[in-house]
Design an enzyme around this catalytic site. Sequence first.
Site, PDB file in Angstrom:
ATOM      1  CB  VAL A  94      81.003  30.170  56.825  1.00 51.73           C
ATOM      2  CG1 VAL A  94      80.471  31.576  57.018  1.00 51.73           C
ATOM      3  CG2 VAL A  94      79.959  29.313  56.125  1.00 51.73           C
ATOM      4  CB  CYS A  95      85.779  30.732  59.392  1.00 49.87           C
ATOM      5  SG  CYS A  95      84.650  30.355  60.747  1.00 49.87           S
ATOM      6  CB  SER A  96      88.267  29.965  54.815  1.00 45.43           C
ATOM      7  OG  SER A  96      87.292  29.183  54.191  1.00 45.43           O
TER       8      SER A  96
END
Length: 163
Positions: A57-59
């Site tokens: 999700v961060c990427s």
Amino acid sequence: MATTALGGTPVQTVGELPAVGSTAPAFTLTGSDFSEVTLASGTRTVLNIFPSVDTGVCSASVRKFNELAADLDDTRVVNVSVDLPFAQARFCGAEGIDNAVAASAYKSSFGSDYGVTLVDGKFEALLARAVVVVDRDGTVLHSQLVPEIGTEPDYDAAVSALG
């Protein structure tokens, strides 16, 4: 303290995000090339704050904000995590992130100043997922602490805050 969740389990942050209408705290972060990254006056800034570029999700949020940054006039997108600059440089190089700035809070008070350092749970000491939009004069236009760290932020709300 504010509350978000990780995998459905509540986790606490060290404080609260800066409120809309308040002055954004100044910061000095470390860029992926080890240069200083600061809150520049005279430029609108979108702070995409997250735990680590090494999570899905961060990427995804870094890629999305990089895409959005290409169409934002007079706006700088800064992706902030406590990942080391080496990891940020590796990720940004591999992913072609060139419209947004990667910045590490690993030796900064940013997490405390913005209220986003997690104080419990398995991501303790990492940053919560949040977005803060700052106007040219340093005024906070938008802030969002996502209710579940495993979900993406509201990109439309962040861009809409820029007018």
